[in-house]
Design a protein around this motif. Structure first.
Motif, short mmCIF file in Angstrom:
data_model
loop_
_atom_site.label_atom_id
_atom_site.label_comp_id
_atom_site.label_asym_id
_atom_site.label_seq_id
_atom_site.Cartn_x
_atom_site.Cartn_y
_atom_site.Cartn_z
N LEU A 44 50.93 57.73 69.14
CA LEU A 44 51.79 58.92 69.08
C LEU A 44 51.45 59.73 67.83
O LEU A 44 51.26 59.16 66.75
CB LEU A 44 53.27 58.50 69.04
CG LEU A 44 54.32 59.61 68.86
CD1 LEU A 44 54.38 60.51 70.08
CD2 LEU A 44 55.70 59.01 68.59
N VAL A 45 51.38 61.04 68.00
CA VAL A 45 51.18 61.95 66.86
C VAL A 45 52.27 63.01 66.92
O VAL A 45 52.53 63.59 67.98
CB VAL A 45 49.79 62.62 66.91
CG1 VAL A 45 49.66 63.64 65.78
CG2 VAL A 45 48.68 61.58 66.82
N GLN A 67 56.32 58.22 59.82
CA GLN A 67 54.89 57.96 59.97
C GLN A 67 54.67 56.46 59.88
O GLN A 67 54.88 55.85 58.83
CB GLN A 67 54.08 58.69 58.90
CG GLN A 67 52.60 58.30 58.92
CD GLN A 67 51.70 59.36 58.34
OE1 GLN A 67 51.91 60.54 58.54
NE2 GLN A 67 50.67 58.93 57.62
N MET A 68 54.25 55.88 60.97
CA MET A 68 54.04 54.44 61.04
C MET A 68 52.56 54.18 61.28
O MET A 68 52.13 53.81 62.37
CB MET A 68 54.91 53.84 62.15
CG MET A 68 56.40 53.95 61.86
SD MET A 68 57.46 53.49 63.26
CE MET A 68 57.48 55.02 64.19
N ASP A 69 51.78 54.42 60.22
CA ASP A 69 50.32 54.29 60.33
C ASP A 69 49.81 52.96 59.80
O ASP A 69 48.61 52.79 59.61
CB ASP A 69 49.63 55.44 59.61
CG ASP A 69 50.01 55.53 58.14
OD1 ASP A 69 50.89 54.75 57.69
OD2 ASP A 69 49.42 56.36 57.42
N VAL A 78 59.64 48.04 60.77
CA VAL A 78 60.59 48.08 59.66
C VAL A 78 60.75 49.51 59.14
O VAL A 78 61.85 49.95 58.80
CB VAL A 78 60.16 47.12 58.53
CG1 VAL A 78 61.00 47.34 57.29
CG2 VAL A 78 60.29 45.67 58.99
N VAL A 79 59.64 50.28 59.09
CA VAL A 79 59.73 51.69 58.71
C VAL A 79 60.66 52.44 59.67
O VAL A 79 61.52 53.21 59.24
CB VAL A 79 58.32 52.34 58.72
CG1 VAL A 79 58.43 53.86 58.59
CG2 VAL A 79 57.47 51.78 57.59
N LEU A 80 60.52 52.19 60.95
CA LEU A 80 61.39 52.84 61.94
C LEU A 80 62.84 52.44 61.73
O LEU A 80 63.74 53.29 61.72
CB LEU A 80 60.94 52.46 63.35
CG LEU A 80 61.85 52.91 64.50
CD1 LEU A 80 61.93 54.44 64.55
CD2 LEU A 80 61.36 52.36 65.82
N ALA A 81 63.09 51.16 61.55
CA ALA A 81 64.46 50.68 61.42
C ALA A 81 65.15 51.25 60.19
O ALA A 81 66.36 51.46 60.19
CB ALA A 81 64.46 49.15 61.36
N ARG A 82 64.39 51.50 59.14
CA ARG A 82 64.99 52.00 57.90
C ARG A 82 65.18 53.52 57.88
O ARG A 82 65.96 54.03 57.07
CB ARG A 82 64.11 51.59 56.72
CG ARG A 82 64.16 50.10 56.41
CD ARG A 82 63.19 49.73 55.32
NE ARG A 82 63.33 48.32 54.94
CZ ARG A 82 62.48 47.66 54.16
NH1 ARG A 82 61.42 48.28 53.68
NH2 ARG A 82 62.68 46.39 53.88
N ALA A 117 60.22 52.42 69.08
CA ALA A 117 59.91 51.05 68.70
C ALA A 117 58.87 50.44 69.64
O ALA A 117 57.93 49.77 69.20
CB ALA A 117 61.18 50.20 68.68
N GLU A 118 59.04 50.67 70.93
CA GLU A 118 58.11 50.10 71.90
C GLU A 118 56.72 50.73 71.78
O GLU A 118 55.72 50.09 72.10
CB GLU A 118 58.68 50.25 73.31
CG GLU A 118 59.93 49.39 73.51
CD GLU A 118 60.52 49.50 74.90
OE1 GLU A 118 60.19 50.47 75.62
OE2 GLU A 118 61.34 48.63 75.26
N LEU A 119 56.66 51.97 71.33
CA LEU A 119 55.36 52.58 71.03
C LEU A 119 54.77 51.97 69.76
O LEU A 119 53.58 51.63 69.71
CB LEU A 119 55.50 54.09 70.86
CG LEU A 119 55.74 54.91 72.12
CD1 LEU A 119 55.98 56.37 71.76
CD2 LEU A 119 54.57 54.80 73.10
N ALA A 120 55.60 51.83 68.73
CA ALA A 120 55.12 51.32 67.44
C ALA A 120 54.64 49.87 67.54
O ALA A 120 53.78 49.45 66.77
CB ALA A 120 56.22 51.43 66.38
N ILE A 121 55.20 49.11 68.47
CA ILE A 121 54.73 47.75 68.70
C ILE A 121 53.26 47.78 69.15
O ILE A 121 52.46 46.92 68.80
CB ILE A 121 55.61 47.04 69.74
CG1 ILE A 121 56.96 46.68 69.11
CG2 ILE A 121 54.93 45.78 70.28
CD1 ILE A 121 57.97 46.15 70.10
#
Length: 205
Positions: A44-45, A67-69, A78-82, A117-121
């Motif tokens: 995702l961008v 940004q979860m790079d 964890v970045v998403l959750a925070r 979250a499901e994308l970041a996984i």
């Protein structure tokens, strides 16, 4: 409607577009360029956000901080959750095969967080540094206009009810935990606990 639109389209990349938000002319071009110039595991961008009002006047910049790079899925989650708040990255450009492996938008308030979250996984989420997404904040929007009846707005078969902040958070945490446990081996119980604590703190801070 979100999911109907997704399943009615084809192509390598996909982007949702709300009727009341706007984009700069280089939005798609910049996001596609980021896909081409970053690691292959990018899913995702999204660009930085500028808030506007019902007349289109600028309210000011908004920092998504999503940004979860990171290479490790645990760190990305964890970045998403925070940091989840408005979840504007949902309106970014997504790699379609990755989106197909998610539940897309579910029938509970905050399902966009679980979607992210499901994308970041699966892979990295990249932020384009320019403010190319103009998020409109006004009283007639879906979120503000349906804040006490979100369940029936997302799914007309649901019984209308008034939601407190704690009641709307519990499904998010429950589904986040489910997504983590259904994800690749190695995410683990410790991460589930970290996400639950971080999400709760983020919601009430």
């Amino acid at each position: 409607n979100y999911n109907f639109v997704f399943h009615s389209t084809t192509g390598t990349y996909f982007r949702w577009a709300s009727h009341d938000d706007r984009c700069r002319s280089t939005h798609l071009e910049s996001c596609l360029h980021a896909f081409k110039t970053n690691p292959d595991d990018v899913v995702l961008v999204y660009p930085k956000t500028l808030l506007i009002d019902d007349r289109g006047d600028e309210l000011g910049p908004y920092d998504d901080r999503l940004q979860m790079d990171q290479a490790d899925a645990r760190h990305r989650l964890v970045v998403l959750a925070r940091n989840w708040r408005l979840c504007n990255p949902v309106m970014g450009l997504v790699h379609r095969p990755a989106a197909e492996r998610t539940r897309l938008i579910d029938t509970f308030r905050g399902s966009d967080i679980v979607y992210l979250a499901e994308l970041a996984i699966q892979g990295r989420v990249i932020e384009v540094p320019e403010r190319l997404f103009l998020r409109r904040i006004h009283s007639g929007s879906a979120l503000q206009g349906n804040s006490t009846d979100t369940a029936s707005w997302l799914d007309p078969t649901n019984r209308p009810r008034r939601e407190s902040s704690s009641h709307s958070t519990l499904p998010i945490l429950r589904h986040l935990i489910r997504s983590v446990h259904d994800g690749p081996e190695g995410l683990g119980e410790r991460l589930t606990t970290e996400m639950s604590v971080a999400s709760t703190k983020a919601f009430y801070s």
